[in-house]
Design a protein around this motif. Sequence first.
Motif, mmCIF file in Angstrom:
data_model
loop_
_atom_site.group_PDB
_atom_site.id
_atom_site.type_symbol
_atom_site.label_atom_id
_atom_site.label_comp_id
_atom_site.label_asym_id
_atom_site.label_seq_id
_atom_site.Cartn_x
_atom_site.Cartn_y
_atom_site.Cartn_z
ATOM 1 N N LEU A 137 -0.110 -5.548 -0.144
ATOM 2 C CA LEU A 137 -1.836 -5.919 0.503
ATOM 3 C C LEU A 137 -2.248 -4.552 0.571
ATOM 4 O O LEU A 137 -2.896 -4.146 1.474
ATOM 5 C CB LEU A 137 -1.058 -5.885 2.126
ATOM 6 N N MET A 138 -2.581 -3.778 -0.587
ATOM 7 C CA MET A 138 -3.369 -3.777 -0.897
ATOM 8 C C MET A 138 -2.778 -1.971 -0.604
ATOM 9 O O MET A 138 -3.580 -0.616 -0.287
ATOM 10 C CB MET A 138 -4.486 -3.735 -0.728
ATOM 11 N N GLY A 139 -1.269 -2.088 0.354
ATOM 12 C CA GLY A 139 -1.216 -0.163 0.486
ATOM 13 C C GLY A 139 -1.350 -0.647 1.994
ATOM 14 O O GLY A 139 -1.661 1.302 1.915
ATOM 15 N N SER A 140 -1.708 -1.688 1.708
ATOM 16 C CA SER A 140 -2.348 -0.736 3.966
ATOM 17 C C SER A 140 -1.457 -0.606 4.603
ATOM 18 O O SER A 140 -0.644 -0.456 4.225
ATOM 19 C CB SER A 140 -3.219 -2.846 4.218
ATOM 20 N N MET A 141 -2.271 -0.039 5.773
ATOM 21 C CA MET A 141 -0.790 0.627 7.131
ATOM 22 C C MET A 141 -1.538 0.022 8.258
ATOM 23 O O MET A 141 -2.276 -0.637 9.110
ATOM 24 C CB MET A 141 -1.694 2.532 8.049
ATOM 25 N N GLY A 142 -0.022 -0.861 8.349
ATOM 26 C CA GLY A 142 0.169 -0.865 9.912
ATOM 27 C C GLY A 142 0.606 -0.533 10.347
ATOM 28 O O GLY A 142 1.758 0.660 10.065
ATOM 29 N N LEU A 143 1.960 -1.117 11.902
ATOM 30 C CA LEU A 143 2.631 -0.995 12.649
ATOM 31 C C LEU A 143 3.301 -0.892 11.242
ATOM 32 O O LEU A 143 3.699 0.839 11.983
ATOM 33 C CB LEU A 143 3.248 -1.580 14.024
#
Length: 286
Positions: A137-143
């Motif tokens: 996911l494009m290196g996205s930052m989530g929990l």
Amino acid sequence: MTPFDKKRKFLTVLASKQKPKKEMKSLSVPENLFIKCNECGAMISKEDVIKNLNVCTNCGYHFPLSAYNRVLTIIDCGTFKELNVNLKTFNPLDFPNYSEKLQEVREKTKLNESVITGYGLINGIKAVICIMDTRFLMGSMGLACGEKITRAVEFATKQNLPLIIFSASGGARMQEGILSLYQMAKTSAAIRRHSDSGGLFISVLTNPTTGGVTASFASLGDIIIAEPNALIGFAGPRVIENTIGKELPKEAQKSEFLLKNGFVDIIAKRNDIKLLLTNILNIHQK
């Protein structure tokens, strides 16, 4: 029947009696034997690029590098121990199709999250390392991404070890809303505690490093290293241009421009980063 008709009929019959020619087999060319460089446009051998750590052999453009392949370029062989392997996010806001998307990207990348964390030796020096992977996911930052980074920082603080984070991200994960944005504060607070304890934090910015990651831990390094020609910023060029109604200079958000303006301390080619990290760690060993 005219002489011409007789001749044509004769040739037709003659042709029908000839043995059919064998079809020539076409040469089978392996797929993906060559790849096109995003920077110079040259068609280059994929094998050569892989041997060169995913760097174009013609112009030096740095292609994305997966997290585990990055480990191989930095950590001494056989010394990497991964932390919180099974920690992964869920769908806290019941965002449409998000659960299915997570499952799909996990199967495709063999990753549980957009970052891997762990510790190992860099030319014999022990360090904690976090590496983001744009394939997830494009290196996205989530929990889970924020939690993994926070736990790795706290582990480095507790063990009195230097911390290295390789950032590669499109920013905070919109499917998790404010819970994703909260990770900016959480990771930044952990970095502050690490700094207050006397710990070293080296931030390595790769292409791209944008959004909430840039606005939090990626910009808090005691030493900030960037790969050449990396896109680094908060909003992307198109977002900024649509907002201000002006076209940005091409170099405005590149690592070389940021080096000139003091945002980055040094630019290092991928082949040189391990040696650079070794020298920095040697200097700062307690």
